[in-house]
Design an enzyme around this catalytic site. Structure first.
Site, PDB file in Angstrom:
ATOM      1  N   ASN A 159       0.567  -0.885   0.103  1.00 22.69           N
ATOM      2  CA  ASN A 159      -0.077  -0.023  -0.026  1.00 22.69           C
ATOM      3  C   ASN A 159       0.840   1.167   0.193  1.00 22.69           C
ATOM      4  OD1 ASN A 159      -1.694   2.340   0.431  1.00 22.69           O
ATOM      5  ND2 ASN A 159      -2.512   1.246   2.301  1.00 22.69           N
ATOM      6  N   LYS A 217       3.208   0.778   3.133  1.00 22.42           N
ATOM      7  CA  LYS A 217       3.005  -0.172   4.391  1.00 22.42           C
ATOM      8  C   LYS A 217       2.918  -1.586   3.726  1.00 22.42           C
ATOM      9  CE  LYS A 217      -0.352   2.532   6.629  1.00 22.42           C
ATOM     10  NZ  LYS A 217      -1.823   3.152   6.367  1.00 22.42           N
ATOM     11  N   ARG A 229      -2.635  -2.191  -3.455  1.00 24.47           N
ATOM     12  CA  ARG A 229      -3.961  -1.126  -3.219  1.00 24.47           C
ATOM     13  C   ARG A 229      -3.829  -0.006  -4.227  1.00 24.47           C
ATOM     14  NH1 ARG A 229      -4.602   3.509   0.984  1.00 24.47           N
ATOM     15  NH2 ARG A 229      -6.710   3.977   0.552  1.00 24.47           N
ATOM     16  N   HIS A 256     -12.472   3.477   0.478  1.00 26.04           N
ATOM     17  CA  HIS A 256     -12.678   2.453   1.415  1.00 26.04           C
ATOM     18  C   HIS A 256     -12.979   1.245   0.712  1.00 26.04           C
ATOM     19  CE1 HIS A 256     -12.442   5.913   4.856  1.00 26.04           C
ATOM     20  NE2 HIS A 256     -11.321   5.498   4.375  1.00 26.04           N
ATOM     21  N   GLY A 260     -12.953   5.763  10.732  1.00 26.66           N
ATOM     22  CA  GLY A 260     -11.460   5.776  11.224  1.00 26.66           C
ATOM     23  C   GLY A 260     -10.945   7.167  10.950  1.00 26.66           C
ATOM     24  N   ARG A 285     -10.682  16.221   7.930  1.00 23.30           N
ATOM     25  CA  ARG A 285     -11.381  16.696   6.758  1.00 23.30           C
ATOM     26  C   ARG A 285     -12.893  17.070   7.331  1.00 23.30           C
ATOM     27  NH1 ARG A 285     -10.366  11.087   4.200  1.00 23.30           N
ATOM     28  NH2 ARG A 285      -8.167  11.488   3.160  1.00 23.30           N
ATOM     29  N   GLU A 339      -8.086  -4.667   5.549  1.00 22.15           N
ATOM     30  CA  GLU A 339      -7.945  -4.301   4.198  1.00 22.15           C
ATOM     31  C   GLU A 339      -6.964  -5.097   3.561  1.00 22.15           C
ATOM     32  OE1 GLU A 339      -8.506   0.036   5.406  1.00 22.15           O
ATOM     33  OE2 GLU A 339      -9.188   0.290   3.273  1.00 22.15           O
TER      34      GLU A 339
HETATM   35  P1  AMP Z   1      -7.943   4.297  11.646  1.00 24.14           P
HETATM   36  O1  AMP Z   1      -7.913   5.387  10.435  1.00 24.14           O
HETATM   37  O2  AMP Z   1      -8.886   3.340  11.120  1.00 24.14           O
HETATM   38  O3  AMP Z   1      -6.752   3.890  11.955  1.00 24.14           O
HETATM   39  O4  AMP Z   1      -8.508   4.931  13.017  1.00 24.14           O
HETATM   40  C1  AMP Z   1      -7.850   5.996  13.693  1.00 24.14           C
HETATM   41  C2  AMP Z   1      -8.735   6.576  14.693  1.00 24.14           C
HETATM   42  O5  AMP Z   1      -9.373   5.675  15.603  1.00 24.14           O
HETATM   43  C3  AMP Z   1      -8.187   7.599  15.365  1.00 24.14           C
HETATM   44  O6  AMP Z   1      -9.186   8.755  15.684  1.00 24.14           O
HETATM   45  C4  AMP Z   1      -8.128   6.891  16.959  1.00 24.14           C
HETATM   46  O7  AMP Z   1      -7.855   7.926  17.888  1.00 24.14           O
HETATM   47  C5  AMP Z   1      -9.219   6.086  16.872  1.00 24.14           C
HETATM   48  N1  AMP Z   1      -8.589   4.877  17.856  1.00 24.14           N
HETATM   49  C6  AMP Z   1      -8.076   3.690  17.436  1.00 24.14           C
HETATM   50  N2  AMP Z   1      -7.671   3.187  18.338  1.00 24.14           N
HETATM   51  C7  AMP Z   1      -8.574   3.292  19.344  1.00 24.14           C
HETATM   52  C8  AMP Z   1      -8.929   2.857  20.835  1.00 24.14           C
HETATM   53  N3  AMP Z   1      -8.229   1.738  21.221  1.00 24.14           N
HETATM   54  N4  AMP Z   1      -9.750   3.992  21.553  1.00 24.14           N
HETATM   55  C9  AMP Z   1     -10.101   4.872  21.047  1.00 24.14           C
HETATM   56  N5  AMP Z   1      -9.837   5.426  19.678  1.00 24.14           N
HETATM   57  C10 AMP Z   1      -9.154   4.970  19.174  1.00 24.14           C
END
Ligand code: AMP
Length: 395
Positions: free
Chosen positions: A7, A14, A90, A179, A209, A240, A383
């Site tokens: 990716n 990654k 990806r 996504h 996320g 965003r 993913e």
């Molecule tokens: P992602 O883009 O899917 O990696 O998600 C990132 C977001 O998920 C960020 O806002 C993080 O703060 C939140 N996040 C990831 N792990 C946790 C957790 N254990 N508790 C609270 N928020 C989390």
């Protein structure tokens, strides 16, 4: 067989090496600061992370370092590169050209390059990664898996903007969605986990996320999704803005003396949770801030959840019903407070949560109460595994 999943971002990469028979991750990591100085993170399954600082002027050197690490005498996950049987890449934007994953050929590379305009930061980096792999692993079959492909089943009424039709015809301005690999994986996994017939189901996937999007998946096919021509549309995200009145752009440009690039920078990088809270784009910081009574952190959380709930409601309308709602990605999988707040708007659908189940995080789990009219579940996305499966299916 072993599949290397790649990716590529503009200055990062990654990777995961996955045994597709067992679906075990043999090694994973990332290259950061490509073209700046260079840093390789490598982790063999069951071992600690190794970090190596080394020059990576381009993605080619980065991929070479990944391959060297994978076959390293002491910590390598495989003995030789002949054990890499395929590579899954990806790709961010497949435009209208790709409605599914494809084996990479010269014609495919040409078609991906024609989508560069639609994703100028991402597609060129993806192509550099593919070309570097071609050079370093000649003859190994490679597959392109597109973020946009799953959403190509959206009907015209969902993908056309209320703009002059010529912009669609001449410049391909329409809603594409992103996504897609996650929405596809999670919708299938939701049906499997809940024992539903995917071909006869209405599922809403909330991928929450740092980037966040929602999709309406009817009978296994996407009928609508919240991101648009670019990932800027839809939900309020980490940095965003998501949906705004487009007239705000001119208004702010005048007030702040910004050009178009300046306004876009604000909408992409300085808005969303970070912009509202003034604290952070990271949900963990926001929940900590909210606990201390930080008003803007509280507002950011409320705006985020309200927007998610409004989209869920609109997708219930789009599908004339819903059987299951799935939460996934960093926030969706880990933040029970968000799931609770979102579902609190959905009582009219007969949704009730099991507070105890919702308080836990981890593997696939049902969080709706036994008497809930709609099943609500947490379904962790993966993913890389989805890209691995697509790659195996094609090679
Ligand atoms: P992602 O883009 O899917 O990696 O998600 C990132 C977001 O998920 C960020 O806002 C993080 O703060 C939140 N996040 C990831 N792990 C946790 C957790 N254990 N508790 C609270 N928020 C989390």
């Amino acid at each position: 067989m072993n599949v290397l999943v790649i990716n590529c971002g503009s200055s990062s990469l990654k990777y995961q090496l996955i045994n597709s028979d067992t679906e075990d991750v043999l090694a994973k990591g990332l290259c950061e600061r490509i073209g700046i100085d260079g840093r390789l993170v490598y982790q063999k399954a069951g071992c600690d992370k190794e970090i190596t600082e080394a020059a990576m002027p381009t993605h080619k050197e980065a991929i070479q370092m990944v391959l060297d690490a994978l076959v390293n005498d002491k910590t390598g996950a495989i003995k030789s590169l002949s054990e890499v049987n395929a590579v899954g890449h990806r790709i961010v934007h497949g435009g209208e050209k790709f409605a599914s994953s494809v084996v990479i050929t010269d014609e495919v590379l040409e078609a991906v390059a024609q989508c560069n305009d639609l994703a100028p930061l991402h597609n060129p980096a993806n192509l550099i990664g593919i070309n570097a792999c071609k050079e370093l692993m000649p003859g190994v079959p490679m597959v392109a898996v597109f973020d946009t492909a799953f959403h190509q089943t959206m009907p015209e009424k969902a993908y056309l903007y209320g703009l002059p039709y010529e912009y669609y015809e001449n410049y391909k301005v329409r809603r594409y969605g992103f996504h897609g690999t996650s929405h596809s994986f999670v919708s299938k996994e939701t049906a499997r986990f809940l024992g539903m017939d995917l071909e006869n189901s209405k599922i809403i996937v909330c991928h929450l996320g740092n980037g966040a999007s929602i999709s309406a998946v009817k009978d296994g096919k996407c009928v609508d999704t919240s991101m648009g021509l670019t990932p800027l549309e839809g939900l309020v995200m980490g940095t965003r803005s998501g949906d705004i009145d487009p007239a705000i752009m001119e208004y702010i440009a005048k007030k702040e003396d910004l050009d178009i690039a300046g306004v876009m920078n604000v909408l992409n990088k300085k808005s969303g949770l970070e912009g509202i809270s003034g604290l952070s784009s990271d949900f963990r910081d926001l929940t900590a801030g909210a606990k201390e009574g930080n008003k803007r952190a509280i507002a950011a959380i409320e705006v985020f959840c309200y927007r998610v709930a409004k989209y869920v409601g609109s997708y219930v309308a789009a599908m004339n019903g819903v059987d299951a709602i799935a939460f996934t990605a960093g926030i969706g999988e880990n933040v029970g407070l968000v799931r609770e707040k979102v579902c609190s708007y959905l009582g009219y659908l007969g949704i009730t949560l099991d507070a105890e189940a919702n308080a836990k995080s981890g593997d696939d789990c049902v969080i709706s109460a036994a008497d809930s009219k709609v099943k609500v579940a947490v379904i962790p996305t993966n993913e890389e595994l989805a890209i691995c499966r697509e790659t195996v299916a094609l090679v």
